[in-house]
Write a protein that holds these residues in place. Structure first.
Motif, PDB file in Angstrom:
ATOM      1  N   HIS A 130       0.833  -1.199   0.000  1.00 17.99           N
ATOM      2  CA  HIS A 130       0.000   0.000   0.000  1.00 17.99           C
ATOM      3  C   HIS A 130       0.868   1.249   0.000  1.00 17.99           C
ATOM      4  N   VAL A 131       0.308   2.301  -0.579  1.00 21.59           N
ATOM      5  CA  VAL A 131       0.957   3.612  -0.574  1.00 21.59           C
ATOM      6  C   VAL A 131      -0.070   4.645  -0.128  1.00 21.59           C
ATOM      7  N   ILE A 132       0.415   5.706   0.477  1.00 17.12           N
ATOM      8  CA  ILE A 132      -0.427   6.832   0.882  1.00 17.12           C
ATOM      9  C   ILE A 132       0.151   8.083   0.246  1.00 17.12           C
ATOM     10  N   LEU A 133      -0.688   8.843  -0.449  1.00 18.96           N
ATOM     11  CA  LEU A 133      -0.247  10.050  -1.122  1.00 18.96           C
ATOM     12  C   LEU A 133      -1.363  11.082  -1.108  1.00 18.96           C
ATOM     13  N   PRO A 134      -1.034  12.355  -1.378  1.00 23.16           N
ATOM     14  CA  PRO A 134      -2.083  13.379  -1.415  1.00 23.16           C
ATOM     15  C   PRO A 134      -3.103  13.083  -2.511  1.00 23.16           C
ATOM     16  N   PHE A 164       6.539   3.736  -6.103  1.00 24.50           N
ATOM     17  CA  PHE A 164       5.171   3.713  -6.610  1.00 24.50           C
ATOM     18  C   PHE A 164       5.176   4.286  -8.015  1.00 24.50           C
ATOM     19  N   TYR A 165       4.525   3.606  -8.946  1.00 29.22           N
ATOM     20  CA  TYR A 165       4.514   4.115 -10.313  1.00 29.22           C
ATOM     21  C   TYR A 165       3.152   3.922 -10.964  1.00 29.22           C
ATOM     22  N   MET A 166       2.893   4.756 -11.963  1.00 32.25           N
ATOM     23  CA  MET A 166       1.723   4.644 -12.822  1.00 32.25           C
ATOM     24  C   MET A 166       2.208   4.715 -14.262  1.00 32.25           C
ATOM     25  N   GLU A 167       1.719   3.794 -15.094  1.00 37.60           N
ATOM     26  CA  GLU A 167       2.098   3.757 -16.508  1.00 37.60           C
ATOM     27  C   GLU A 167       0.847   3.736 -17.378  1.00 37.60           C
ATOM     28  N   ALA A 168       0.854   4.554 -18.397  1.00 41.18           N
ATOM     29  CA  ALA A 168      -0.239   4.554 -19.375  1.00 41.18           C
ATOM     30  C   ALA A 168       0.378   4.535 -20.768  1.00 41.18           C
ATOM     31  N   GLU A 183       8.846  10.619  -1.073  1.00 45.97           N
ATOM     32  CA  GLU A 183       7.813  11.592  -1.440  1.00 45.97           C
ATOM     33  C   GLU A 183       6.408  11.121  -1.070  1.00 45.97           C
ATOM     34  N   LEU A 184       6.290   9.875  -0.646  1.00 50.78           N
ATOM     35  CA  LEU A 184       4.988   9.341  -0.267  1.00 50.78           C
ATOM     36  C   LEU A 184       4.691   9.655   1.192  1.00 50.78           C
ATOM     37  N   LEU A 185       3.413   9.748   1.522  1.00 56.74           N
ATOM     38  CA  LEU A 185       3.003   9.995   2.905  1.00 56.74           C
ATOM     39  C   LEU A 185       3.067   8.726   3.739  1.00 56.74           C
ATOM     40  N   GLY A 186       3.050   7.581   3.062  1.00 48.27           N
ATOM     41  CA  GLY A 186       3.142   6.300   3.739  1.00 48.27           C
ATOM     42  C   GLY A 186       3.404   5.207   2.725  1.00 48.27           C
TER      43      GLY A 186
END
Length: 247
Positions: A130-134, A164-168, A183-186
């Motif tokens: 899991h990741v936590i971000l704004p 954490f990554y996103m690919e499109a 840079e992640l909140l969690g």
């Protein structure tokens, strides 16, 4: 019995978070608040939310269920200005919900709860990462991905610079967002990579973008669980089924 006073903005945000997936819902009333669970017509996404009693300026209810057309409710709430409160009162005898917005008074006909699709069973999932971000960061990333494709990959790696990554990827263009752990909140590292429909994520991200932080729980070709709060006492959860990647 149900009588409540709540910030129009709070109720609008909560309704928007649900109406992005379904039009008609069954609200379950209790002494502690209002909650619902619903699944979209294509059985791809699920939403559950809870308005705890502390989200209201005034709240009093006895256990029960009411069926509501969210499109019509949203139309009424659009008449309220920022900073205004909305009063809600159930007219059980006539099966209507009385809604007061400033000097305006509306009467919303309710739907028979038995005519609304049965509440889904929320699956128990042990998602490894899991990741936590704004919320605003996720909303911006989803909007960027929409410009190149209709689906997106979300994943977590062991690389501290690319956790954490996103690919499109589209026919011509592609996009990749990388966020290091710092840079992640969690962050809970784990093996995760799944493909999801951007149509659904885009609809969800309208509400997500208003959250200070959002938690994403993921696995490999597993559903994505999204959890966030909208102010005090408003809890939203989404569950989105993955798509199968083509080799």
């Amino acid at each position: 019995m149900f009588k409540a006073v709540i910030s129009a903005e709070t109720l609008r945000d909560a309704v928007e978070a649900v109406s992005s997936l379904v039009d008609e819902v069954k609200f379950t009333l209790s002494e502690n608040g209002v909650e619902l669970k619903a699944v979209d017509p294509a059985n791809v996404a699920m939403v559950s939310f809870r308005l705890n009693s502390e989200a209201f300026e005034y709240f009093k209810a006895t256990p029960g269920e009411i069926g509501v057309d969210l499109v019509r409710l949203a139309d009424v709430l659009s008449m309220a200005d920022r900073g205004e409160n909305v009063t809600l009162e159930l007219d059980e005898e006539n099966h209507k919900l009385k809604i007061g917005v400033n000097s305006l008074s509306y009467t919303l006909s309710l739907i028979d709860p038995s005519a609304i699709r049965k509440e889904p069973r929320v699956p128990e999932l042990d998602l490894p990462a899991h990741v936590i971000l704004p919320g605003a960061h996720l909303r911006k990333a989803v909007r960027a991905a929409e410009k190149v494709s209709d689906h997106v990959v979300l994943g977590v790696t062991d690389d501290p610079e690319d956790q954490f990554y996103m690919e499109a990827k589209g026919d011509i263009d592609s996009l990749k967002l990388k966020m290091p752990g710092a840079e992640l909140l969690g962050l809970k590292p784990g093996k995760a990579r799944s493909l999801f429909s951007l149509d659904y994520l885009a609809d969800m991200s309208k509400a997500i973008g208003k959250a200070q932080e959002v938690k994403l729980e993921m696995g490999v070709d597993y559903p994505l669980r999204i959890s966030f709060k909208l102010g005090q006492g408003v809890e939203i959860n989404y569950l989105l089924a993955p798509r199968i990647e083509q080799e």
